[in-house]
Structure formats: C-alpha cells, structure tokens
Scaffold this active site. Structure first.
Site, short mmCIF file in Angstrom:
data_model
loop_
_atom_site.label_atom_id
_atom_site.label_comp_id
_atom_site.label_asym_id
_atom_site.label_seq_id
_atom_site.Cartn_x
_atom_site.Cartn_y
_atom_site.Cartn_z
N ALA A 104 0.86 -1.18 0.00
CA ALA A 104 0.00 0.00 0.00
C ALA A 104 0.90 1.23 0.00
O ALA A 104 2.08 1.14 0.35
CB ALA A 104 -0.88 -0.02 1.24
N GLU A 118 -0.70 -9.16 -1.10
CA GLU A 118 -2.14 -9.43 -0.96
C GLU A 118 -2.83 -9.37 -2.33
O GLU A 118 -3.76 -10.12 -2.60
CB GLU A 118 -2.77 -8.41 0.00
CG GLU A 118 -2.35 -8.65 1.46
CD GLU A 118 -2.85 -7.56 2.39
OE1 GLU A 118 -2.47 -6.38 2.17
OE2 GLU A 118 -3.63 -7.86 3.31
N GLU A 172 3.88 -5.70 7.24
CA GLU A 172 3.11 -4.63 7.90
C GLU A 172 3.44 -4.49 9.37
O GLU A 172 3.42 -3.38 9.92
CB GLU A 172 1.61 -4.91 7.74
CG GLU A 172 1.06 -4.65 6.34
CD GLU A 172 1.16 -5.83 5.40
OE1 GLU A 172 1.93 -6.78 5.70
OE2 GLU A 172 0.48 -5.83 4.36
#
Ligand code: 3H9
Length: 653
Positions: free
Chosen positions: A62, A104, A124
């Site tokens: 992300a 992901e 993460e």
C-alpha cells in the site's frame, strides 16, 4: 494524467501492467487503474489475465504516504475482492519484492508465478500494522496456520522458492518473466484451469493449541506492541470462522493499529530512515568513488565486525594488526562468528565460507597500498589514531578514502595530520558491527563531497542505515548518551535502585535499561576517559561518583562479573545489596536526600535528558534534521521504533 495501469492483449492473454515508480505502491490511481482494467477485461476477447509490474519490483505494498489520511475509493480490499471475483483466471507474475498489499494483490489472483530471485512477504508488522486487505485470511488458506503466523508476525520476507514450498507461489519462471507468465497463462487456459479463489480454499489442518502458544510468544517478543497479538487473532479467525467474518475482524484490527501512536511512530521511522540517506547540499550527481577493496586497522571486536560487514556484501577486506598473534586472534573471532551464523541457520556453510575467504590479514601497512577505503578501528587513543593516519597518508594510493571509526574523537584533528584532509571521514559503526544497522557518517570540515557521497552509497551496499553527523564530542548518539547516563546517576542518588531504573525504561520500550548498558559496555571505559579530564571538565561529581566507586572496587561491569549488578555464569544480572549500600553512602557523602521515585518520573527525566541534548545538536547543525536523531536512537541505541525516536516522541506526546 495517464493511468499508471496499462492493458494489452497478447494473443488471448490480457496483460495488465502497473508502472508507478519507484516501487509500484498501491496509490489511489493504481487502485483505480487496476479496478477499471480488470472490470473492462471481463468483457473483452481475453481468456485469462496476467498482472505484472514495470520497473524494479512488483507492487511493494500500500502507499504508506496515504496512511493516516482519509481513505480514497476504491479501497484495497474492494479492489482485491473484484480481482478475485474475475470470471477469467487471473495470474500474478512477480519480480523484485511483492510486499504487504502487493503480496495481498497476488493472493487475490487465482494463480501466482515468480522469478526465483523474487521475494514475497507481509511486513506490515514492522509499521505497527497487520495486513489489511485479506492477507491474514488468504495466507493461512494457502500456507497453513503455522507458516502464516511465522510470516506475518515476523514481517520478514521469504524467497519465491520458499513461497513455492509453502503453497504461496505455484510456479517459478526461468528467464523472461513476462514471456514465461504469458506462456503459463496459455497452458492454464488450454488445460481448462478453473478460477481458483484463495478465499474459498480450506485451511489445512492445524493444532488448536497453537494460537495460545503463539499469543504468549508474541507478547514476550513484541514488548507492548499491539499488532502482533492482533495478527494471531486474525489468523485464528481465518482458521475457525468464515472468510467474511475473518475479513471483518481483520478490518477492525487494522483500523485500530492504523490509529495507534505505535504505528505512527514506526511509519515515521520508515520515512526517517530513507530521508537520513539524503544529504542536504550534496548534488544528486556527485560522483561516487569505486570501492572494491577495503582495509581495516584493528582486529578487535569492532574491527572484526566491520570486516565482516564488508565481506558479507562481497567486498574484499585486508585486516591489519600489530603482530601475528593479535592478527590470528582477530581472524579466529571472525571464524567463530561465521560458525555461529551457520549454526543459527542465518548463513549456509558455503555462503559463510565465501564471505570468510574475502577477509585476509597482514601485519604490514604496505598491504593497504592499493585499497580503495581504509577504516581505522583501534581503541580510543587520539595520539595512536593520529600516528596511524600519518602512516596511511604515506602508504595509501591517491584517492583512497581514509575513515576513522572513532566514537568520540575530533575527526578534523585526525584529518589535519594527513596531507589529504578532503579524503578523511568518520565511519562510526556500532558493536557488534556486523549486526547493528546504524552507521554515523561524520563529515569533517574538509571532507570532500564525493567522499561523503561514496560512503553514504557504500553504507547502503553493506546494509547499514547511514546518518550524517557533524564533528563534536560523541557525535549525535554518544553525545546524547552522556546527559542520559548522568541523569540515571542522579536518579540512583535520589533514591531509585539500578533495577528500578532499568525495569522502568525496559517496560517503556527501551531494549536495555541504562545501567545494564553501562555494565555491558564496561564501567572502566568511562572511568579511564574521566581520569584524563580536569575537575571542571568532569562536571558535577553527582553524575559520576557511583561508577567511579564501583570501578575502584574492581566492579567493571559484565566483563568482571560485577558492576551495577552481579552476573551469573549465563550473564544474567542480579540485584546486589552491596551496590545499594554503596549508593546510600555516595548520596550521604554528596548531600543528596533520598526519596521514593515513581517509574514515570524515571522515564520522563531520562527521555527529557536525551531530547534536550538532541535539541542542542539540532541547533548547532550537528544533525541535519530532527528525524535523523530518531534514526540514530532507534537503530543504534535500542530506542523503541513504536515510539518513533526521542524527538518524534517529544513532539507528539
Ligand atoms: C500495506 O501494504 C498495508 C496493506 O496490508 C493494507 C492496506 C489496506 N509506500 O526503500 P527504498 C518509497 S503496508 C510509499 O529506498 P529499496 C521510499 O520512501 C506496506 N512509498 O528502496 C523511497 O522514497 P524516496 C507494506 C514507498 O530498493 C522509495 O520508495 N509494504 C513505499 O531499498 C524507494 O524506497 C512495505 O512495508 C510504500 N509502500 O527497497 C514495503 N515503499 O526515494 C516498504 C517504498 O522518496 N518498502 N517507498 O526516499 C520497502 O520495504 C522497500 O522500499 C523496498 C525497496 C524493499 C520495496
């Protein structure tokens, strides 16, 4: 603005390419581009879709710069649900690193292929987070519970081949990834391979006791961090509840972590580390001197660790010692360290042997005539260092970089004994140098720009985190340590015990309390340094009376078995009533009234001592920026990343 996602039909395969430098992070335009492209491809002539990336890597996660800001549609979980729901099979083709949201994305595809050199992971947790787009739910369905817990709670990426063994990667591609992925997609179409949703795979059998065992383990390891415990809960939900229920649990936990000060601190450190590598006023195109060979002077713990850091990066090292005996001792410590790495499974035997073969030794400075960089790592004697630099000036080739690993000394004074002060720089490693990531790069008044640029680039090559410091006594880190240590001494006199101080700081998150650190470093080091100072320079006796008394009683710290604590044969610290008595005597002698002190006061005063000195360092221009100081403390002094470093903590509390 054109979309970072492009689409092209190659025969009957629709190839979706993400091209969003530098690391193809999943910013809003990438998410939107992927969603639009996958949706449009449902109605075209393609029989299967391949998602791959341009540039140096597959999607690296992300976009961390978007975190903490309002979410922009489409959300990553929505996009990934749409990819998984595709009526045509979707194949992810991975090179570089597929990390976090990037991995992901690959998990939401129906099949995954990768180059053998690729790495995959869910890091993460290192940002105080957990995978928030189905990673905790899809991974266990493919790789099982144990492997998922290991992967997600450690955050450490694994190779594509390891991923294949775990069922996370289906095929390793040799040669060109794009060609290989398209060929495989055609094969899958030809054999009628079904749409295979990760979310619909059953979780392989597991031991139900694993979750509680893991919760206990992460509580011990993670020291107050909330994300690891949430990860275990999410993986448990994946194994025991429906995919939808698990996704809801993952989302709630992700939001809680994202809103926590812990993640804010760790995200700050992520960017601070990368900012620290940039030197203000240094042009981007500053030339870099080639460094293929390195000399290290001194075969002690520090010199050996430095030599290993270079050898581990494939750079040949010549180690210099004063005589054969010292040289053999130094080389045998290196042998032992490599042996230890092999035993702990950190290095294969052949890799360890290859690294070790890059280190040779000599007792003759003439062996340094052709090296590109020399690092002096002898003990802290300014005269000895100057003698060595004069010798180096005589033997080293023109253009060789001459570095000192001094922790305190004046780099300019060392440079001044040579006829090439522009080639002299400080490279302050932290012990054990082959493990600790911090490198303080000390820029002297005359250090040439290309020398600084070369050392910054080299630091990255040897996997260190470089931070530039100006010249002052102790540079950034050790200069701040002085008032921190002195405050610990005042707290002892005023009524706290060594174990109360250490426990308070460790519970707060420091890797080690200050008195345990002093015992580890050796109390005699500071004692000797103080002996060389005038009473005025030494400052207030309250700040050093106790360690002086300890040393005079032969209590040097861990090395002598006693210091602020007494150590057992396993180097475990035990409180010592003799030390309590000695502190009481010192307090009385110095006229300090003792009282009971709360843990909060201990933490507050010690951290304030660091921060106050940090502010002076900034004001004097010794550090380039506040976040550099945070990097020094997190990577060199065991300050908890989840608190963002001392300056970030002070600015945000
Ligand atoms: C996540 O994915 C959450 C999801 O589960 C759920 C969401 C709902 N974003 O490191 P480098 C920048 S969390 C934004 O020097 P390298 C970096 O700041 C994320 N920017 O290169 C730097 O900028 P600059 C999980 C990013 O080759 C430039 O790219 N993913 C991001 O040494 C080059 O970076 C991770 O935690 C990002 N995600 O290493 C992976 N990543 O040039 C984080 C990098 O202006 N990234 N930048 O200073 C990495 O570990 C390394 O960057 C990587 C490349 C290994 C990829």
């Amino acid at each position: 603005m054109s979309s970072p996602v492009s689409y092209r039909l190659e025969g009957s395969i629709g190839v979706i390419t993400v091209d969003y430098p530098p690391v193809n992070a999943l910013s809003q335009p990438v998410r939107k581009g992927l969603l639009d492209t996958v949706s449009a491809a449902q109605n075209d002539a393609s029989a299967a879709l391949v998602i791959l990336c341009a540039g140096r890597t597959f999607i690296a996660g992300a976009d961390i710069t978007e975190f903490g800001k309002p979410l922009k549609s489409p959300w990553l979980p929505e996009l990934l649900a749409a990819i998984e729901a595709s009526g045509k099979i979707v194949i992810a083709a991975i090179h570089g690193t597929a990390l976090g949201g990037g991995f992901e994305t690959a998990l939401s595809a129906h099949y995954r292929c990768a180059l053998a050199s690729a790495r995959i992971g869910l890091p993460e947790v290192k940002l105080g987070l957990l995978p928030g787009a189905g990673g905790t739910q899809r991974t266990p369905r493919l790789a099982g519970v144990q492997a998922s817990l290991d992967l997600i709670t450690s955050g450490t990426p694994i190779s594509a081949t390891e991923g294949k063994a775990l069922g996370l990667i289906d095929r390793i591609i040799d040669g060109d990834l794009r060609e290989g992925a398209i060929a495989w997609a055609n094969e899958l179409v030809a054999e009628g391979a079904p749409v295979r949703k990760s979310s619909e795979q059953p979780v392989p059998e597991f031991d139900p006791g694993i979750f509680d065992a893991y919760r206990t383990e992460v509580a011990r390891r993670a020291r107050g961090q909330i994300a690891p415990g949430h990860i275990v809960n999410c993986v448990e939900a994946a194994a025991t509840q429906s995919f939808e229920a698990g996704m809801a649990i993952e989302r709630a936990a992700f939001t809680e972590c994202m809103d926590s000060p812990q993640s804010a601190g760790m995200r700050h450190i992520f960017f601070a580390e990368r900012t620290a590598a940039k030197v203000e006023g240094l042009a981007k195109d500053t030339p870099i001197r080639p460094v293929a060979t390195v000399g290290v002077i001194g075969g002690g713990t520090m010199g050996g660790g430095i030599a290993m850091s270079f050898a581990n990066a494939g750079i040949a090292v010549t180690m210099i010692e004063i005589n054969d005996e010292a040289l053999q001792r130094g080389l045998s410590i290196i042998d032992r360290n490599y042996g230890g790495s092999v035993k702990r499974g950190k290095l294969s035997e052949s890799d360890a042997a290859a690294c070790r073969a890059l280190i040779s030794g000599s007792t003759d400075y003439a062996a340094l005539a052709d090296v590109d960089l020399v690092i002096e790592a002898v003990f802290e004697d300014p005269e000895l260092k100057k003698t060595i630099f004069k010798k180096l000036d005589g033997v080293c080739k023109p253009g060789a970089i001459l570095a000192t690993n001094t922790s305190y000394q004046d780099v300019d004074a060392i440079a001044a004994v040579t006829n090439r002060a522009e080639d002299v720089i400080g490279m302050h490693f932290f012990s054990p140098a082959h493990i600790m990531k911090l490198l303080e790069v000390v820029r002297g008044a005359k250090t040439a720009d290309d020398v600084l640029a070369t050392v910054m680039a080299l630091a990255k090559k040897i996997r260190k985190v470089p931070v530039v410091s100006g010249v002052c006594y102790g540079f950034i880190g050790n200069r701040m340590l002085r008032p921190y240590g002195e405050t610990a001494q005042l707290l002892l006199l005023e009524g706290a015990s060594p174990q109360q101080i250490d426990n308070a700081m460790e519970s707060w998150g420091m890797a080690m309390g200050p008195l345990r650190v002093f015992d580890l470093a050796g109390l005699d080091v500071g004692y000797k340094a103080r002996q060389a100072l005038s009473d005025d320079e030494k400052g207030d006796p309250k700040t050093y009376r106790i360690p002086d008394l300890l040393v005079e009683l032969g209590r040097m710290g861990q090395k002598s078995g006693t210091g602020f604590y007494t150590y057992d044969e396993n180097r475990r610290a035990k409180p010592d009533p003799a030390v309590d008595g000695l502190i009481e005597i010192a307090a009385e002698d110095l006229g300090v009234e003792r009282r009971s002190i709360k843990d909060e006061e201990i933490v507050d005063r010690l951290i304030s001592a660091l921060v106050d000195e940090g502010r002076k360092i900034l004001a004097e221009g010794i550090a380039q920026r506040s976040s550099d100081i945070d990097v020094v403390y997190v990577y060199g002094y065991g300050f908890p990343a989840s608190r963002g470093g001392p300056m970030f903590y002070a600015d945000n509390r």
